[in-house]
Write an enzyme that holds these catalytic residues in place. Structure first.
Site, PDB file in Angstrom:
ATOM      1  N   LYS A 191     -11.709  -1.669   6.830  1.00  0.00           N
ATOM      2  CA  LYS A 191     -10.776  -2.475   7.602  1.00  0.00           C
ATOM      3  C   LYS A 191     -11.144  -2.489   9.090  1.00  0.00           C
ATOM      4  CE  LYS A 191      -8.241  -3.426   3.999  1.00  0.00           C
ATOM      5  NZ  LYS A 191      -7.356  -2.442   3.393  1.00  0.00           N
ATOM      6  N   ASP A 197      -1.461   6.784   6.399  1.00  0.00           N
ATOM      7  CA  ASP A 197      -2.488   5.843   5.967  1.00  0.00           C
ATOM      8  C   ASP A 197      -2.734   4.898   7.143  1.00  0.00           C
ATOM      9  OD1 ASP A 197      -4.016   3.808   4.936  1.00  0.00           O
ATOM     10  OD2 ASP A 197      -2.682   3.331   3.254  1.00  0.00           O
ATOM     11  N   TRP A 203       0.832  -1.204   0.000  1.00  0.00           N
ATOM     12  CA  TRP A 203       0.000   0.000   0.000  1.00  0.00           C
ATOM     13  C   TRP A 203       0.863   1.249   0.000  1.00  0.00           C
ATOM     14  CZ3 TRP A 203      -4.229  -1.408  -1.900  1.00  0.00           C
ATOM     15  CH2 TRP A 203      -4.852  -2.605  -1.518  1.00  0.00           C
TER      16      TRP A 203
HETATM   17  C1  LIG Z   1      -6.731  -1.945   2.128  1.00  0.00           C
HETATM   18  C2  LIG Z   1      -5.751  -0.867   2.256  1.00  0.00           C
HETATM   19  C3  LIG Z   1      -5.670   0.167   1.320  1.00  0.00           C
HETATM   20  C4  LIG Z   1      -6.561   0.233   0.091  1.00  0.00           C
HETATM   21  O1  LIG Z   1      -7.850   0.537   0.477  1.00  0.00           O
HETATM   22  P1  LIG Z   1      -9.018   0.772  -0.595  1.00  0.00           P
HETATM   23  O2  LIG Z   1     -10.075   1.387   0.267  1.00  0.00           O
HETATM   24  O3  LIG Z   1      -9.383  -0.560  -1.140  1.00  0.00           O
HETATM   25  O4  LIG Z   1      -8.520   1.695  -1.630  1.00  0.00           O
HETATM   26  C5  LIG Z   1      -4.743   1.165   1.519  1.00  0.00           C
HETATM   27  N1  LIG Z   1      -3.927   1.148   2.589  1.00  0.00           N
HETATM   28  C6  LIG Z   1      -3.962   0.167   3.510  1.00  0.00           C
HETATM   29  C7  LIG Z   1      -3.019   0.208   4.659  1.00  0.00           C
HETATM   30  C8  LIG Z   1      -4.872  -0.865   3.373  1.00  0.00           C
HETATM   31  O5  LIG Z   1      -4.916  -1.850   4.277  1.00  0.00           O
END
Ligand SMILES: *Cc1c(COP(=O)(O)O)cnc(C)c1O
Length: 364
Positions: A193, A169, A102
């Site tokens: 998540k 993030d 990511w």
């Molecule tokens: C799943 C994830 C993403 C991507 O998320 P989307 O909402 O599918 O774009 C980005 N960063 C992390 C740390 C993730 O676990």
């Protein structure tokens, strides 16, 4: 019976969130309308949006500190480009820490906007640890990091101090542990998540960060426009935001982040101690960087996989295989996963050990 859901995302949510969401689909707030058919400009939904935005800041301890919470579209992946669009100056530069898939995707997008310095990377070790001893250029417009690496099972336990804005993030560990959230100038997270169903993205921004790039930003990608429109610049994801609010209310009732952190620590301790004790298994992440959210592990002997897979499936466990880029297993222990589910997995791991220790079965 409800499965023990270890899915990495979309993830398990509290049972009461499923029940209240189901009720709201049939009849929202006794309005004799479904939440799926009401106007996002209705009084009832505006109240949902206001409460959700306020509760995010309250739970993170960011009230009255110049932050705004937004519920946007496009997933965390959209933030990979919205961040540089809104924060990297024309002819500016940004600094990124590369800790996994990511982070790497975020770096790729930033490169479209300007000089993107990767301060450190653990790619050569298949991202099994968080790099240390790197320096952050003090003339970059921001430093970007990923607090929890969902795929590789590593988690930043501390964050560097720097004089430049920090962007994080936090998709897979937001609301899971106490941090000084005011050390971040911008936090983003895909809802699916640890906060709600897929379909909305939480962005928390210090307003003073914005308006400095000298760029023209398309409206839908402009954080300032979304703030001004109180997160309703266009039709928001009504139902995912409502379900996220229910999850945040559940968390507050439980005692907030400090309460869930203790439970998350207990779950992680229980599973990692079995991974370390049981000679059939091996953790893949460096011990000091192990994620309390996503535990990644392998079987020493792949030939035990069919029997292990049979045992955990029979025990009602779901979502345990690792990400296709890592293999092995990944137990995602998000906020709503009960400690009892972790005990079920640990019992299965012990059962496998017992089965494998019977010589006649090994000989077969
Ligand atoms: C799943 C994830 C993403 C991507 O998320 P989307 O909402 O599918 O774009 C980005 N960063 C992390 C740390 C993730 O676990």
């Amino acid at each position: 019976m409800k499965k023990h859901n270890y899915s990495a995302g979309p993830c398990i949510l509290p049972q009461e969130v499923f029940e209240k969401s189901a009720q709201a689909i049939l009849n929202f707030n006794n309005s004799d309308l479904s939440i799926l058919e009401i106007s996002h400009r209705s009084k009832d939904f505006i109240a949902v949006m206001e409460e959700a935005r306020a509760l995010v800041l309250e739970l993170l301890g960011l009230e009255n500190k110049g932050y705004q919470a937004l519920f946007l579209h496009g997933g965390a992946s959209m933030e990979f480009l919205m961040v540089p669009y809104n924060v990297m100056k024309v002819d500016g530069k940004a600094a990124y820490l590369d800790t996994g898939t990511w982070a790497n995707n975020a770096i790729k997008e930033a490169k479209h906007f300007g000089e993107t310095v990767v301060v450190a990377s653990s790619k050569e070790d298949n991202y099994n640890h968080i790099p240390t001893n790197y320096s952050i250029p003090s003339d970059a417009d921001y430093f970007h990091c990923t607090s929890n690496n969902t795929i590789f099972g590593t988690q930043m336990k501390s964050f560097p101090t720097t004089n430049i804005p920090v962007v994080c993030d936090m998709s897979s560990d937001i609301f899971s542990r106490i941090l000084d959230f005011s050390q971040f100038d911008l936090i983003y997270a895909g809802a699916q998540k640890n906060m709600g169903p897929a379909g909305t993205t939480l962005v928390i921004i210090k307003e003073s960060l914005l308006g400095k790039t000298g760029r023209t930003i398309p409206s839908m990608l402009d954080y300032e426009k979304h703030i001004k429109a109180e997160s309703m610049y266009n039709t928001p994801a009504v139902f995912p935001i409502y379900a996220s609010l229910l999850t945040l209310q559940w968390l507050k009732k439980l005692g907030g982040i400090s309460a869930i952190e203790k439970i998350n620590q207990a779950k992680a301790n229980l599973l990692y101690s079995e991974i370390d004790r049981n000679s059939l298994f091996k953790g893949t992440a460096a011990v000091e960087d192990r994620s309390n959210m996503n535990a990644t592990f392998l079987l020493h002997d792949e030939s035990n996989a069919p029997i292990f897979d049979k045992l955990w499936k029979e025990a009602g466990i779901s979502g345990l295989p690792g990400h296709r880029s890592v293999g092995g297993y990944r137990a995602s222990m998000y906020n709503a996963l009960p400690l009892e589910s972790v005990q079920v997995l640990v019992d299965v791991m012990k059962e496998l050990e017992a089965v494998c220790s019977v010589p006649s079965q090994l000989a077969e």
